[in-house]
Design a protein around this motif. Structure first.
Motif, PDB file in Angstrom:
ATOM      1  N   ALA A   1       0.858  -1.182   0.000  1.00  0.00           N
ATOM      2  CA  ALA A   1       0.000   0.000   0.000  1.00  0.00           C
ATOM      3  C   ALA A   1       0.897   1.235   0.000  1.00  0.00           C
ATOM      4  O   ALA A   1       1.997   1.219   0.556  1.00  0.00           O
ATOM      5  CB  ALA A   1      -0.915   0.016   1.220  1.00  0.00           C
TER       6      ALA A   1
ATOM      7  N   SER B   1      -2.849   2.975   1.159  1.00  0.00           N
ATOM      8  CA  SER B   1      -3.837   2.243   0.374  1.00  0.00           C
ATOM      9  C   SER B   1      -3.247   1.801  -0.955  1.00  0.00           C
ATOM     10  O   SER B   1      -2.336   2.440  -1.497  1.00  0.00           O
ATOM     11  CB  SER B   1      -5.074   3.110   0.114  1.00  0.00           C
ATOM     12  OG  SER B   1      -6.028   2.426  -0.684  1.00  0.00           O
TER      13      SER B   1
ATOM     14  N   ALA C   1       0.674  -4.548   2.885  1.00  0.00           N
ATOM     15  CA  ALA C   1      -0.766  -4.390   3.050  1.00  0.00           C
ATOM     16  C   ALA C   1      -1.252  -4.899   4.396  1.00  0.00           C
ATOM     17  O   ALA C   1      -2.191  -4.356   4.969  1.00  0.00           O
ATOM     18  CB  ALA C   1      -1.496  -5.105   1.910  1.00  0.00           C
TER      19      ALA C   1
END
Length: 335
Positions: free
Chosen positions: A227, A253, A290
């Motif tokens: 991310a 993200s 992530a």
């Protein structure tokens, strides 16, 4: 207790927090200091790291707290950087401990047999991995401490936070976190580029090309299980001129929705007017794994639906290739 459980309880993890906004070069130097203590160092950019200490304890012939103090002294004396060092039997305990240390620095070690008592007394939002929205939901229900979170029936927490997030929250409140420290250096940035076949003035064409790079970057990040904390947009113009700007995301993200929002803000900030574009590049920076990103409750059914669709589209890409499906705008302007 099984052999695996005993090994988990005996494992000793150090979580190190550097000052906010520490320059990357100084952060790399802190990582080098950590490597002097143990060969198992996991970078958590932009300013944190994990260290597995079990082997280091035997090598250095000392205890965990002493190693934490040695690190802090070396960081201060060599780099002028104070650090907060949390030590515990798991990533969750160590990271929770480091967050409890007042700035600018210090060392807090939680012994395996003290974990339950120590965690139970903390507010629920102090538990590593519990985000603000999750904490608000739990507190509204009356679960205001980690001890209460560990004590309530797991089914209740699953109903409040959702299946995966609820199970993770209950386990971590009970001190259960089997994740190992995985040696990892600073991750490279991820960059996606688009070259225009002709000098482009049309704002719709430029926006479609930007959306294409967003989709490709999101697919790349999710394929790496990473991310981005920040995005950088670089525009190249006829005549050799360039424009570049970076903007941070509210939360790390790799999802298209979040990347697109920031990318469009960057494009708007460029104020293209009559600039003739020849190429653009979108770079995801300050990448993190992530699984280090806390799962937040969105209470947004439309977003949740888009994330489900995104996962399905990723599977299609994986099976048939990246050009088989995507936003209509991209395909319309590519035709």
């Amino acid at each position: 207790m099984t052999t695996d459980q005993a090994a988990h309880r005996a494992a000793t993890v150090m979580h190190v927090r550097c000052p906010d906004r520490l320059p990357e070069e100084a952060y790399r130097q802190v990582l080098e200091l950590l490597a002097e203590l143990s060969p198992v160092v996991q970078a958590l950019p932009p300013t944190a790291a994990l260290v597995e200490l079990k082997g280091a304890l035997r090598y250095h012939g000392t205890d965990t707290r002493r190693l934490g103090e040695v690190l802090r002294v070396r960081s201060l004396s060599r780099l002028g950087v104070d650090v907060r060092v949390g030590i515990g039997p798991s990533i969750t305990v160590a990271a929770t401990a480091s967050a409890q240390i007042p700035k600018p620095g210090g060392v807090l070690a939680v012994a395996p047999d003290h974990v339950t008592a120590w965690l139970n007394g903390l507010p629920v939002d102090a538990l590593h991995g519990i985000g603000p929205r999750q904490a608000a939901v739990l507190t509204d229900y009356g679960i205001h401490s980690v001890g209460l979170l560990a004590a309530v029936p797991p089914a209740t927490v699953l109903r409040l936070l959702g299946g995966r997030a609820g199970r993770t929250a209950v386990d971590r409140a009970r001190g259960i976190d089997p994740r190992p420290v995985v040696p990892r250096a600073l991750p490279a940035a991820a960059t996606v580029r688009h070259a225009f076949t002709r000098h482009t003035l049309d704002g719709a064409d430029a926006r479609a090309a930007l959306l294409e790079t967003v989709v490709r970057l999101g697919l790349l990040l999710r394929g790496r299980d990473q991310a981005a904390r920040a995005l950088t947009l670089r525009l190249s113009f006829a005549g050799g001129g360039t424009w570049e700007k970076t903007r941070r995301l509210a939360e790390p993200s790799g999802h298209d929705d979040d990347l697109r929002l920031i990318a469009y803000q960057l494009m708007d900030a460029a104020g293209l007017q009559r600039g003739r574009l020849t190429a653009l590049a979108l770079k995801g920076e300050d990448l993190v794994d992530a699984d280090q990103v806390a799962t937040q409750i969105t209470l947004d059914d439309a977003r949740e639906s888009r994330l489900i669709a995104e996962a399905a589209i990723d599977r299609v890409h994986g099976k048939f290739g990246p050009c088989i499906i995507g936003p209509a705008t991209v395909f319309r302007h590519a035709s």
